[in-house]
Design an enzyme around this catalytic site. Sequence first.
Site, PDB file in Angstrom:
ATOM      1  N   HIS A   1       5.347  63.108  81.975  1.00  4.67           N
ATOM      2  CA  HIS A   1       5.330  61.725  82.465  1.00  4.67           C
ATOM      3  C   HIS A   1       3.945  61.099  82.440  1.00  4.67           C
ATOM      4  CE1 HIS A   1       9.222  62.885  84.774  1.00  4.67           C
ATOM      5  NE2 HIS A   1       9.494  62.457  83.558  1.00  4.67           N
TER       6      HIS A   1
ATOM      7  N   CYS B   1      -3.941  46.073  73.687  1.00  7.10           N
ATOM      8  CA  CYS B   1      -4.775  46.688  72.649  1.00  7.10           C
ATOM      9  C   CYS B   1      -4.788  48.212  72.696  1.00  7.10           C
ATOM     10  CB  CYS B   1      -6.203  46.157  72.749  1.00  7.10           C
ATOM     11  SG  CYS B   1      -7.110  46.688  74.240  1.00  7.10           S
TER      12      CYS B   1
END
Length: 293
Positions: free
Chosen positions: A123, A134
Amino acid sequence: MTVAITQTGPALQEFIKRHQRLFVLSGAGCSTDSGIPDYRDLHGGWKRPQPVTFQAFMGELSTRQRYWARSLVGWPRFGLARPNATHHALAALEARGQLELLLTQNVDRLHQAAGSQAVIDLHGRLDVVRCMGCEQRMPRTEFQLLLERDNPGWADLEAAQAPDGDADLDSVAFDNFVVPACPACGCVLKPDVVFFGENVPRERVERAFAHLQAADAVLVVGSSLMVYSGFRFVQAAARAGLPIAALNFGRTRADDLLSLKVEQSCAQALAFLQQPPDPLHTATARYHSARSA
């Protein structure tokens, strides 16, 4: 499959000693002794409101304000958490040559801090912040400085620690909390973890399944397996006929798939791993590991 339930460690010790390439799946119960609360009760239900969803975090400024305010207050204690005996025991299992993979559902990096190397963070990791535009990443410690700069006084609030590196701020208004944007492109910043409603990266899942195929048994440590992203590996192991043991207090989602279930403190049940191993057993483990390499 009949589930063998025991309140003591010998059965688990025998299970571990019988297998040389264990696929270990760890959960929040591994880190409670490090001061990080877990999520679920003995019946597998939530102890607190469900964590924020990916859709809410990305779609609502108010959700991001609440999330990062709670994180600002809770992060310093979370960041200071140190590995406990369970983490060190699983690192010792790897040192013995019996670990195929440690797949952790935790985001605290405490397994790595204890010395484990064959780890996949299913996770993600909470000590990194990621730009959703970005893709630039920054350390969570660096982002903490931005949060404190833009929200003076918040770091002085006191609140109980919560499981996600945040804090329980129940009676606080978040309307004026400033959430810093990405310094590079101005887009939304998010912790580099998988939120509810978000998919685990495919490459990460495929790597974990490749290790599962090479394993000879599965050991679940400190997890109720209520989240499907972790449970599916146990399902796959059962379909493949692998023996599965679970070390966890209370109900797990995989109870009917287990060959062994131990309801005992993780640290106590795994303490034997930090004792000097039997030389013959160690040699056998290394032999099997070398042959399968």
